[in-house]
Scaffold this motif. Structure first.
Motif, short mmCIF file in Angstrom:
data_model
loop_
_atom_site.label_atom_id
_atom_site.label_comp_id
_atom_site.label_asym_id
_atom_site.label_seq_id
_atom_site.Cartn_x
_atom_site.Cartn_y
_atom_site.Cartn_z
N VAL A 1 36.35 42.25 18.64
CA VAL A 1 34.96 42.70 18.57
C VAL A 1 34.15 42.11 19.73
CG1 VAL A 1 32.84 42.60 17.19
CG2 VAL A 1 35.03 43.06 16.08
N ARG A 2 34.45 40.85 20.07
CA ARG A 2 33.71 40.24 21.18
C ARG A 2 33.97 40.97 22.50
NH1 ARG A 2 34.51 33.95 22.78
NH2 ARG A 2 36.48 34.77 23.63
N VAL A 3 35.24 41.36 22.74
CA VAL A 3 35.57 42.12 23.94
C VAL A 3 34.83 43.46 23.95
CG1 VAL A 3 37.42 43.31 25.17
CG2 VAL A 3 37.80 41.00 24.32
N VAL A 4 34.81 44.14 22.82
CA VAL A 4 34.14 45.44 22.72
C VAL A 4 32.64 45.29 22.98
CG1 VAL A 4 33.52 47.31 21.14
CG2 VAL A 4 35.87 46.46 21.20
N GLN A 5 32.04 44.26 22.38
CA GLN A 5 30.60 44.04 22.58
C GLN A 5 30.28 43.76 24.04
OE1 GLN A 5 29.52 40.90 19.87
NE2 GLN A 5 29.21 42.28 18.15
N ARG A 6 31.09 42.94 24.68
CA ARG A 6 30.82 42.61 26.08
C ARG A 6 31.01 43.82 27.00
NH1 ARG A 6 32.66 36.40 27.40
NH2 ARG A 6 31.56 35.44 25.64
N ALA A 7 31.89 44.71 26.60
CA ALA A 7 32.14 45.90 27.43
C ALA A 7 31.05 46.95 27.26
CB ALA A 7 33.50 46.51 27.10
N THR A 8 30.41 47.00 26.07
CA THR A 8 29.47 48.09 25.78
C THR A 8 28.02 47.64 25.66
OG1 THR A 8 29.86 47.84 23.40
CG2 THR A 8 31.26 49.41 24.59
N MET A 9 27.80 46.35 25.38
CA MET A 9 26.43 45.87 25.16
C MET A 9 26.13 44.60 25.96
SD MET A 9 26.03 46.57 21.04
CE MET A 9 27.57 45.78 20.56
N TRP A 10 26.70 44.54 27.17
CA TRP A 10 26.57 43.32 27.97
C TRP A 10 25.11 43.01 28.30
CZ3 TRP A 10 28.84 39.03 29.00
CH2 TRP A 10 28.49 38.29 30.12
N ALA A 11 24.33 44.01 28.69
CA ALA A 11 22.93 43.77 29.04
C ALA A 11 22.14 43.23 27.86
CB ALA A 11 22.30 45.07 29.57
#
Length: 302
Positions: free
Chosen positions: A196-206
């Motif tokens: 989930v952390r990888v997905v969040q950083r890829a899609t909601m980094w800003a």
């Protein structure tokens, strides 16, 4: 410019007299593919470098060789590393630098440049009457101190090769460092959090960076109503008044999942199947005990 060319003059000096005479010239028709003026000027400079290199190898004339060009862009290219530029410019700059090694490149005003007659074209009668063409500019007969001054060289930004910025960061261990032959509940939980952390950083980094910097999200942001925060593991979670309840931490602060992401869809399918294909509200309630899929009410499986 429908053509480009180069011309070579030999200057002879005696005790009381100096003379300049056209030695040779060469021209080329501009390619059908449209090229910018600086690129055509660069082709002319390459033509000149080839001519002078051949003359130098003949070992007939003694004395220094001077190369003249009326393009400040071309002169800036020739004073730079060829590898800085795009392929077209880089290849020709490298060839010119090799062919004219030991020669000096100088600037000549366009009005005094006899090679411009090649690119503009001239009638036979005009050419026959042209002292500029047959004898070159008058300053060739003068001491170097009287030659036209060269403009200050500036760094050329035209045709620069695109640079790739590589940022090195500490590697993130995406494994659960499992040393036992079987997976435990803790291993699965850690693996899920990592995913989930990888997905969040890829899609909601800003959004992650803004929340970590304590910036207020815009009201139009779909996360603003969730009072989001980033936990110690780096996961983006739902905040709010449920933090005061006695529910487990994951239920008080479910992990936020991006809208219509493959991982989000897989999690929804899992809970849909686990709940024996219950209704949308029931499935969503079960999901929100652990996760908060953005726009969960609109997901097709619900």
């Amino acid at each position: 410019m429908s053509a480009y060319g180069a011309c070579v003059y030999i200057v002879s000096r005696s005790a009381d007299k100096a003379n300049a005479q056209l030695l040779c010239s060469k021209s080329r028709v501009a390619p059908l593919k449209t090229l910018s003026i600086p690129k055509l000027e660069l082709c002319g400079a390459l033509l000149l470098a080839n001519l002078l290199s051949k003359l130098q190898k003949m070992d007939i004339f003694s004395g220094p060789y001077f190369c003249w060009c009326d393009s400040t862009v071309v002169l800036a290219w020739l004073n730079s590393e060829s590898s800085r530029f795009t392929t077209f410019v880089a290849n020709r700059v490298a060839s010119i630098q090799r062919l004219s090694a030991g020669m000096e490149w100088l600037h000549i005003p366009t009005a005094l440049n006899p090679a411009d007659i090649i690119s503009r074209g001239a009638l036979p009668m005009e050419l026959n009457a042209s002292d500029l063409w047959f004898h070159g500019p008058l300053f060739l007969l003068l001491p170097r101190s009287s030659w036209p001054p060269s403009p200050a060289q500036e760094q050329c930004i035209l045709e620069l090769r695109k640079a790739t910025c590589l940022v090195l960061t500490s590697p993130i261990d995406l494994t659960s460092n499992c040393k036992s032959p079987t997976l435990t509940v803790s291993d699965l939980q850690n693996g899920t959090r990592l995913l989930v952390r990888v997905v969040q950083r890829a899609t909601m980094w800003a959004d992650l960076k803004a929340i970590q910097a304590n910036h207020v999200l815009k009201s139009s942001n779909c996360l603003s109503s969730l009072s989001p925060f980033v936990d110690d593991f780096g996961l983006l979670r739902v905040g709010g008044r449920l933090s005061n309840s006695s529910l487990p931490f994951d239920s008080r602060h479910p992990m936020i999942l991006p809208r219509k992401h493959p991982v989000t869809s897989a999690i929804i399918k899992h809970f849909h199947k686990e709940s024996l294909h219950a209704g949308p509200r029931t499935v969503l309630a079960r999901i929100r005990l652990h996760y908060w899929p953005i726009g969960g009410e609109e997901q097709s499986l619900l």
